[in-house]
Write a protein that holds these residues in place. Structure first.
Motif, PDB file in Angstrom:
ATOM      1  N   ARG A 467      -7.651  -2.352   0.458  1.00  8.31           N
ATOM      2  CA  ARG A 467      -7.757  -1.071  -0.229  1.00  8.31           C
ATOM      3  C   ARG A 467      -6.983  -0.006   0.543  1.00  8.31           C
ATOM      4  O   ARG A 467      -6.210   0.757  -0.007  1.00  8.31           O
ATOM      5  CB  ARG A 467      -9.230  -0.675  -0.324  1.00  8.31           C
ATOM      6  CG  ARG A 467      -9.473   0.330  -1.434  1.00  8.31           C
ATOM      7  CD  ARG A 467     -10.918   0.695  -1.537  1.00  8.31           C
ATOM      8  NE  ARG A 467     -11.241   1.707  -0.544  1.00  8.31           N
ATOM      9  CZ  ARG A 467     -12.477   2.051  -0.228  1.00  8.31           C
ATOM     10  NH1 ARG A 467     -13.498   1.429  -0.775  1.00  8.31           N
ATOM     11  NH2 ARG A 467     -12.699   2.979   0.675  1.00  8.31           N
ATOM     12  N   LYS A 468      -7.180  -0.020   1.849  1.00  6.98           N
ATOM     13  CA  LYS A 468      -6.531   0.952   2.730  1.00  6.98           C
ATOM     14  C   LYS A 468      -5.006   0.838   2.630  1.00  6.98           C
ATOM     15  O   LYS A 468      -4.307   1.830   2.485  1.00  6.98           O
ATOM     16  CB  LYS A 468      -6.982   0.676   4.160  1.00  6.98           C
ATOM     17  CG  LYS A 468      -6.702   1.769   5.107  1.00  6.98           C
ATOM     18  CD  LYS A 468      -7.863   2.709   5.192  1.00  6.98           C
ATOM     19  CE  LYS A 468      -7.465   3.910   6.022  1.00  6.98           C
ATOM     20  NZ  LYS A 468      -8.341   5.015   5.796  1.00  6.98           N
ATOM     21  N   HIS A 469      -4.556  -0.398   2.684  1.00  5.85           N
ATOM     22  CA  HIS A 469      -3.102  -0.612   2.607  1.00  5.85           C
ATOM     23  C   HIS A 469      -2.565  -0.124   1.275  1.00  5.85           C
ATOM     24  O   HIS A 469      -1.518   0.500   1.211  1.00  5.85           O
ATOM     25  CB  HIS A 469      -2.784  -2.094   2.795  1.00  5.85           C
ATOM     26  CG  HIS A 469      -2.933  -2.511   4.223  1.00  5.85           C
ATOM     27  ND1 HIS A 469      -2.854  -3.804   4.642  1.00  5.85           N
ATOM     28  CD2 HIS A 469      -3.175  -1.783   5.326  1.00  5.85           C
ATOM     29  CE1 HIS A 469      -3.027  -3.858   5.932  1.00  5.85           C
ATOM     30  NE2 HIS A 469      -3.240  -2.636   6.376  1.00  5.85           N
ATOM     31  N   ALA A 470      -3.301  -0.423   0.207  1.00  2.00           N
ATOM     32  CA  ALA A 470      -2.855  -0.007  -1.118  1.00  2.00           C
ATOM     33  C   ALA A 470      -2.761   1.514  -1.172  1.00  2.00           C
ATOM     34  O   ALA A 470      -1.780   2.071  -1.639  1.00  2.00           O
ATOM     35  CB  ALA A 470      -3.824  -0.509  -2.184  1.00  2.00           C
ATOM     36  N   GLU A 471      -3.781   2.188  -0.597  1.00  2.00           N
ATOM     37  CA  GLU A 471      -3.772   3.655  -0.610  1.00  2.00           C
ATOM     38  C   GLU A 471      -2.581   4.194   0.163  1.00  2.00           C
ATOM     39  O   GLU A 471      -1.844   5.050  -0.294  1.00  2.00           O
ATOM     40  CB  GLU A 471      -5.056   4.190   0.038  1.00  2.00           C
ATOM     41  CG  GLU A 471      -6.245   4.148  -0.899  1.00  2.00           C
ATOM     42  CD  GLU A 471      -7.536   4.498  -0.155  1.00  2.00           C
ATOM     43  OE1 GLU A 471      -8.589   4.172  -0.696  1.00  2.00           O
ATOM     44  OE2 GLU A 471      -7.457   5.064   0.949  1.00  2.00           O
TER      45      GLU A 471
END
Ligand code: ADP
Length: 961
Positions: A467-471
């Motif tokens: 999720r963090k990477h996507a953000e």
């Protein structure tokens, strides 16, 4: 970080440092500059003014003093002339009318002298006028006397007074005083004039110098002012833009930014429009007072808590962080998370509350879900931990292994200051807290839920790396779409392509659509799904042989989603090959250890594969960070270990076998292949150890070694027994042979005696028969047996000697050996009429005498067992093969049937013991024993009636290797 700071500075309209340095004058405010210029101007004007004022004063002085003095002086001179003339004329003529005239002017003269005296005293500080007055008084006295004498008609007396010395002296005093006044006045005027000139000069110089300087200063000031005004305009403009940007940013960030009053109900000064999403009220409602303040939105149960925390934070000058519930205008309850701080004015008094409010209803629900899960922490697939207020790890479920490894603690141990602080803070505030940390390359979110009564907090952990990477990826890609070298697209909720940058060409070709057209059901579905959920999504698709990753970021208010695309083909391929390698490592039956190289004596393990865990019994978690030395136990004195140490020291690989110890303490033999790994700069970074448990193989080898040793010992024993036995048995055998001969001799003598004796014929016949047949036959058998035994003992001796003969192994010229053998057997060859073909054959390594004996035996057999029905033919050839010299002796003799092909190599074994050729069945056995000693081999290929091929392999001489 630097980039961030610059962006922040730009956002706030703050010039960069370098700019500041260049513009030195910026250190002075325009007010300072104008004040400095004004001060200089005032100074210059003051100097000028002072000059003018002084001139004015001088002029005024002249008007008020110098001119009256001059005038009075003239009057006095005139009146004195009139009086002196009147007195002289009266004395000369005796005419009384002169007295009248005198009387008229004498008071005027007195008055003039008095006035002059006052003026002169005041201005010139001189008593000259007084002296004039005194002289005048005396003159008046004498002139009065003259007029009296004239009145008495004593004109001569009157004339004598006029001509008197005293009169003249007083006259002189009078004139001298008048002259003195004139001179003093002139001096005074001169001094003033001099001063005046100096002042004029100073004023003129000041003006001459100051005016250009002042002009320059004012020009410079004007330019700077103009610049400043321009700068101010630009800054105002920028501020305006920034403000707009700031407002748009505030309104676009997924939270509510506010500024409100200090006290309940926290009336709002400013609040972002996003408050509508959380509360159902517009920002204007709050800013214009239709909703009295943020406090009126908070549910009653939470108000006191919020008030209390805000007041406490204000008192302590600290920021506050809160979680509370607000009531939405539709009646629903929303959980919000607020971070804020009190803003203090210049006097240090609290002025405002600034902060941000975030809707955490969903997260709260998720946390509640986690709390639900936490009821069964041991079954939770996510890490769950419990930490006491003083930082003791009370519980950790099975999935916590890697976290605990990183924290370096176990149950019952201290978790470290950071987590102890987090837990005790959560217990103090009673608030749940989300803490995000990076651990071993993963991003983990810890929901810290305090259980105040119990004095501990439960930590529910989730892996949010993706999720963090996507953000992050979306934030990164969202900048400047038109300049983005990666494709950026915008698709509306109903699937219409609203925007696509230049890099999208090939994608649009593949999709078969252009701007303003429908993008197809699949992408329409994806976009509308992200708009429904509000969640960003990563979609990976293959397009024209490339793998593309689309980060789909919905913009719900605008009803469209932005798609940020990246080509991840290489990454994907790299990942696949990495996965392949990873799987190979995981699946490998060999143990694989990867250790980081810090220094020769420090190589902490960073990875072991499952095979390692199986073989050693240690888990990855147990060995992480340790040096693989720990597996040596106390068994450090090993050649293999020294070899490894040397290799580590010299930064190269090595292959060796060492004794290692499993977790249960059992020793195993480990064959290790150690390889160093270097980075691009040729720095040694890691070691990879591939090892194999070879305990069974090693035990088998040891057993083989032990058995070979035993065999060798037994063989040596046997050889010495055979040798001793064959040697020792020879002497009784010689006795048997000797005594048998003697016995047969005795029998012969006995026979002669019997023939000559007169013994009964019958008995004689019987004895002679015994002597001739039974005894002679027995002796024959005894002799034959003894011979056979002697022959056997000879054979045994020969065989045993082969085992004990000292060897001299050297390269042998086999062609020469074959020539020697040929010469030695030439007679037999000729006799048997055999065709012998001798090829050139390779040399070998061996003992010359034994090799000669070996080939003589084989060639002897070939000659011995030829078929009399056909012409004998023997062919000797040789070749080098696989490190050996292989020779072949081929004959076309009687051949050997397959049943006997193995047996003929055993001692005393012959195919036909009674054949005409004769023999002891020793030759081939001796050959095998010789080959044993020379590290050679023999085998036979044969067919009865056709012939035999004996193949002999010996070590190749060095030059052929
Ligand atoms: P010996 O020749 O003394 O009998 P060897 O050990 O040399 O003993 O040979 C054993 C037996 O092998 C021989 O008796 C013979 O039967 C058989 N043999 C050996 N060489 C040949 C050969 N070239 N052709 C046929 N038979 C052979």
């Amino acid at each position: 970080m630097l980039r961030k700071a610059k962006i922040f500075a730009r956002l706030r309209g703050k010039p960069s440092d370098s700019k500041c340095k260049k513009r030195f004058w910026r250190h002075f405010s325009p007010v300072t500059i104008v004040m400095a210029a004004s001060a200089l101007t005032i100074l210059l004007l003051s100097v000028l003014g002072w000059g003018i004022w002084k001139s004015y004063l001088d002029h005024k002085w002249a008007e008020e003093h110098s001119f009256p003095i001059q005038s009075l002086r003239s009057q006095i001179v005139l009146f004195d002339e009139i009086l002196t003339m009147s007195a002289s004329m009266a004395a000369a003529t005796g005419d009384r009318q002169w007295q009248n005239r005198y009387s008229k002017y004498e008071p005027q003269l007195k008055t003039a002298i008095k006035s002059l005296d006052v003026l002169v005293k005041k201005t010139l500080d001189s008593d000259a006028a007084m002296k004039t007055g005194e002289a005048n008084d005396k003159l008046v006295e004498m002139e009065d006397e003259i007029f009296e004498l004239v009145g008495q008609k004593r004109l001569d007396d009157a004339r004598s007074i006029v001509a008197s010395e005293n009169y003249q002296k007083q006259k002189e005093l009078f004139w001298n005083s008048m002259k003195q006044i004139a001179e003093e006045l002139q001096e005074y005027i001169n001094t003033n004039l001099e001063n005046d000139r100096k002042r004029a000069f100073i004023a003129l110089e000041s003006v001459l110098l100051g005016l250009p300087l002042l002009t320059i200063i004012w020009l410079w000031t004007l330019i700077k002012m103009q610049h400043y005004l321009k700068e101010r305009d630009r800054a105002e403009q920028e501020l305006k833009v920034n403000e707009e940007r700031f407002h748009s940013l505030i309104n676009n960030i997924p939270g509510v930014i506010y500024r409100c009053e200090l006290s309940y109900p926290w009336a709002v000064e400013h609040i972002s429009e996003t408050i509508f999403e959380i509360s159902g009220y517009h920002a204007e409602d709050l800013m214009e007072g239709r909703v009295q303040g943020i406090g009126t939105l908070i549910v009653d149960e939470d108000i006191e808590h919020v008030k209390c925390l805000v007041a406490k934070a204000t008192e302590l000058h600290q920021p506050f962080e809160l979680k509370y519930r607000i009531r939405h205008s539709d009646g629903s309850i929303r959980w919000v998370h607020e971070k804020g701080q009190t803003i203090f004015n210049a006097k240090g008094k609290p002025a405002w509350l600034d902060g941000a409010i975030e809707d955490i209803t969903e997260r709260k629900n998720a946390e509640e879900e986690i709390v639900d899960l936490a009821k069964f922490p041991s079954e939770n697939p996510n890490p769950v931990l419990r930490i006491s207020g003083d930082g003791m790890l009370l519980y950790a479920n099975n999935t916590c292994e890697s976290i605990l490894q990183k924290w370096g603690c176990r149950k019952g141990e201290f978790v470290g200051n950071e987590w102890c602080g987090i837990v005790s803070e959560a217990l103090d505030t009673g608030d749940e807290k989300i803490v995000v940390r990076e651990l071993a390359g993963r991003v983990l979110s810890f929901a810290v839920a305090p259980v105040i009564d119990a004095g501990y907090a439960n930590l529910y952990c989730r892996d949010i790396t993706e999720r963090k990477h996507a953000e992050e990826e979306i934030v990164d890609l969202a900048k400047f779409p038109s300049e983005n070298p990666n494709p950026v697209l915008r698709i509306s909720g109903n699937g219409i392509l609203l925007y696509a940058n230049n890099a999208c060409e090939s994608i649009l070709q593949e999709w078969g659509c252009r701007k303003g057209e429908f993008v197809g059901n699949e992408w329409c579905g994806i976009v509308s799904e992200t708009l429904d959920t509000g969640d960003e999504k990563i979609v990976v698709r293959e397009l024209a042989g490339r793998v593309l990753s689309f980060a789909v970021a919905p913009v719900i208010d605008a009803g469209y989603a932005n798609l940020y695309c990246r080509d991840i083909t290489e990454q994907k391929e790299a990942l696949q090959s990495l996965n392949l390698l990873n799987n190979a490592v995981i699946q490998s039956s060999n143990c694989i250890i990867i250790a980081e190289h810090i220094k020769a004596s420090e190589n902490p393990i960073i990875y072991v594969n499952p095979a390692f865990e199986r073989v050693t019994g240690y888990t990855l978690a147990e060995v992480l960070g340790k040096d693989s030395r720990f597996m040596h136990g106390n068994d450090n004195d090993q050649a293999g270990i020294k070899e490894i140490r040397q290799a580590l020291k010299e930064r190269h690989g090595c292959k060796t076998v060492i004794r290692n110890y499993r977790k249960d303490g059992i020793m195993f033999w480990n064959e290790i292949n150690l390889s160093p790994v270097f980075d691009d700069q040729n720095n040694l970074t890691h070691y990879i150890g591939v090892s194999q448990d070879i305990t069974e193989q090693k035990l088998a080898e040891d057993e083989r070694e032990r058995l070979l040793n035993t065999i060798q010992v037994k063989k040596e024993n046997l050889q010495s027994i055979v040798y001793v036995a064959s040697h020792d048995l020879r002497s009784p055998l010689v006795n048997i042979e000797g005594f048998s001969n003697e016995l047969s001799q005795t029998c012969m003598e006995l026979k002669g005696i019997l023939n000559d004796s007169s013994i009964n014929n019958n008995i004689k016949q019987k004895l002679l028969m015994l002597l001739d047949e039974d005894i002679t036959e027995s002796i024959k058998f005894i002799t034959a047996g003894a011979s056979k035994m002697a022959m056997l003992l000879n054979g045994l001796l020969q065989v045993s000697r082969i085992g004990t003969t000292e060897l001299e192994i050297k390269p042998l010229d086999m062609d020469k050996i074959m020539d020697d053998i040929h010469q030695a057997t030439e007679f037999q060859i000729k006799k048997a009429d055999v065709e012998l073909i001798l090829d050139d054959i390779p040399d070998c390594l061996g003992d010359e005498a034994l090799t000669n004996q070996l080939f003589s035996n084989i060639l002897g057999n070939a000659l011995k067992y030829l078929d009399p029905k056909r012409q004998g033919r023997i062919h000797i050839s040789g070749r080098s093969d696989n490190g050996k010299s292989v020779y072949c002796i081929e004959d076309n003799g009687i051949g050997i049937d397959s049943a006997n092909q193995k047996r003929i190599f055993e001692i005393f074994q012959r195919v036909d013991p009674n054949d005409k050729a004769g023999g002891e069945g020793l030759g081939l056995n001796i050959v095998t024993r010789i080959l044993d000693r020379l590290d050679g081999k023999i085998r036979v290929e044969s067919e009865p009636g056709k012939g035999s091929k004996f193949f002999i392999a010996l070590p190749l001489a060095k030059q052929y290797v």
